[in-house]
Design a protein around this motif. Structure first.
Motif, PDB file in Angstrom:
ATOM      1  N   GLY A   1       0.884  -1.315  -0.065  1.00 32.93           N
ATOM      2  CA  GLY A   1       0.349  -0.378   0.014  1.00 32.93           C
ATOM      3  C   GLY A   1       1.181   1.431  -0.146  1.00 32.93           C
ATOM      4  O   GLY A   1       0.647   2.482  -0.036  1.00 32.93           O
ATOM      5  N   VAL A   2       1.902   1.198  -0.260  1.00 31.79           N
ATOM      6  CA  VAL A   2       2.734   2.701  -0.219  1.00 31.79           C
ATOM      7  C   VAL A   2       3.059   2.435  -2.208  1.00 31.79           C
ATOM      8  O   VAL A   2       3.817   1.601  -3.125  1.00 31.79           O
ATOM      9  CB  VAL A   2       4.410   1.659  -0.043  1.00 31.79           C
TER      10      VAL A   2
ATOM     11  N   GLY B   1      -3.270   3.847  -2.692  1.00 30.84           N
ATOM     12  CA  GLY B   1      -4.461   2.250  -3.104  1.00 30.84           C
ATOM     13  C   GLY B   1      -3.604   1.582  -2.485  1.00 30.84           C
ATOM     14  O   GLY B   1      -2.518   0.920  -1.868  1.00 30.84           O
ATOM     15  N   TYR B   2      -3.835  -0.072  -3.065  1.00 27.85           N
ATOM     16  CA  TYR B   2      -3.246  -1.096  -2.664  1.00 27.85           C
ATOM     17  C   TYR B   2      -2.963  -1.780  -3.967  1.00 27.85           C
ATOM     18  O   TYR B   2      -4.055  -2.411  -4.103  1.00 27.85           O
ATOM     19  CB  TYR B   2      -4.535  -0.845  -1.756  1.00 27.85           C
ATOM     20  N   ILE B   3      -2.356  -2.882  -3.746  1.00 25.28           N
ATOM     21  CA  ILE B   3      -2.278  -4.436  -4.836  1.00 25.28           C
ATOM     22  C   ILE B   3      -2.006  -5.411  -3.533  1.00 25.28           C
ATOM     23  O   ILE B   3      -0.871  -5.470  -3.369  1.00 25.28           O
ATOM     24  CB  ILE B   3      -1.451  -4.256  -5.313  1.00 25.28           C
TER      25      ILE B   3
ATOM     26  N   TRP C   1      -6.307  -8.295  -5.252  1.00 18.22           N
ATOM     27  CA  TRP C   1      -7.645  -7.558  -4.991  1.00 18.22           C
ATOM     28  C   TRP C   1      -6.140  -5.806  -5.605  1.00 18.22           C
ATOM     29  O   TRP C   1      -4.683  -6.094  -5.352  1.00 18.22           O
ATOM     30  CB  TRP C   1      -7.081  -7.566  -2.681  1.00 18.22           C
ATOM     31  N   ILE C   2      -6.830  -5.580  -6.138  1.00 19.40           N
ATOM     32  CA  ILE C   2      -6.351  -3.866  -6.175  1.00 19.40           C
ATOM     33  C   ILE C   2      -7.061  -2.515  -6.029  1.00 19.40           C
ATOM     34  O   ILE C   2      -8.079  -3.190  -6.606  1.00 19.40           O
ATOM     35  CB  ILE C   2      -6.216  -3.807  -8.213  1.00 19.40           C
ATOM     36  N   SER C   3      -6.898  -1.168  -5.546  1.00 17.06           N
ATOM     37  CA  SER C   3      -7.210  -0.391  -5.403  1.00 17.06           C
ATOM     38  C   SER C   3      -6.755   0.812  -5.886  1.00 17.06           C
ATOM     39  O   SER C   3      -5.873   0.959  -5.646  1.00 17.06           O
ATOM     40  CB  SER C   3      -7.698   0.233  -3.952  1.00 17.06           C
ATOM     41  N   GLY C   4      -7.183   1.708  -6.951  1.00 15.32           N
ATOM     42  CA  GLY C   4      -6.581   3.176  -6.770  1.00 15.32           C
ATOM     43  C   GLY C   4      -6.555   4.301  -4.995  1.00 15.32           C
ATOM     44  O   GLY C   4      -7.288   3.357  -4.498  1.00 15.32           O
TER      45      GLY C   4
ATOM     46  N   GLY D   1      -0.919   3.360  -6.954  1.00 18.51           N
ATOM     47  CA  GLY D   1      -1.006   4.928  -7.111  1.00 18.51           C
ATOM     48  C   GLY D   1      -1.722   5.658  -5.625  1.00 18.51           C
ATOM     49  O   GLY D   1      -1.881   5.551  -4.422  1.00 18.51           O
ATOM     50  N   ASN D   2      -1.248   6.762  -5.233  1.00 14.25           N
ATOM     51  CA  ASN D   2      -0.854   7.853  -4.157  1.00 14.25           C
ATOM     52  C   ASN D   2      -2.297   8.160  -3.450  1.00 14.25           C
ATOM     53  O   ASN D   2      -2.857   8.189  -4.196  1.00 14.25           O
ATOM     54  CB  ASN D   2       0.122   8.693  -4.441  1.00 14.25           C
TER      55      ASN D   2
END
Length: 199
Positions: A33-34, A191-193, A51-54, A86-87
């Protein structure tokens, strides 16, 4: 008999090498999440849980929007992947009633037969700017083979909590609302992957 042993060993060795196990079930191939860009080498054809999130949009008088989020199980082919986390979007400047939050950054996974793009949430507009925005970002994805779609966010929905843990502090969440017209807005979350090996 010595010669027979040699022949047997020679025949068996290539099979052993060919059936090499690269990953164990439940092994996390990547998690972050960095914000940043990361390389990932996938060694063999794998079924993964992804899992992916902007990044979340910045808040103003109202909350910023949540980053687009996808939870999917699908096939990744061997090769080189580029992962971007993503930031967060910055909150509106002081006197939020006049200022808008910034959109969150894009998270993405790009590689052989795989292209997933989770756009950041939209920043919330200040009260005097109509107060719009603060909606979930756009999502697009393409995999070699999709096995199971467990969750897929909808673009344009007014939502501010993380789709990953349903809190305002979780990955991808939009910045919380600033209740004071003169204060500054709150930033969204990064964001997060996460990619986990299934088989």
């Amino acid at each position: 008999t010595g010669n027979v042993d040699m022949t047997i060993r020679t025949k068996i060795t290539p099979l052993g090498a060919g059936n090499k196990v690269f990953y164990t079930v439940g092994q996390i191939l990547f998690e972050s999440g960095v914000p940043g860009t990361y390389p990932l080498e996938v060694l063999t054809k794998v079924l993964c849980d992804i899992w992916i999130s902007g990044g979340g949009g910045g808040g103003s008088n109202g909350a910023g929007g949540t980053g687009a989020t996808l939870h999917i199980q699908g096939i990744l082919l061997p090769g080189s992947y580029v992962l971007v986390v993503g930031n967060f979007g910055d909150g509106a400047g002081a006197y939020v009633r006049n200022n808008n939050g910034k959109p969150g950054g894009v998270s993405s996974i790009t590689g052989p037969s795989c292209k997933i793009t989770a756009n950041g949430g939209l920043g919330r507009n200040g009260r005097r700017n109509g107060g719009g925005g603060g909606t979930v970002g756009a999502l697009s994805y393409q995999l070699a083979q999709t096995i199971n779609i467990l969750f897929q966010s909808q673009e344009g929905v007014s939502y501010a909590l993380s789709y990953i843990d349903n809190t305002s502090s979780g990955y991808g969440a939009g910045g919380i609302a600033q209740g004071n017209d003169e204060g500054a807005g709150y930033p969204g979350k990064t964001g997060y992957i996460k990619i986990t090996f299934i088989k």
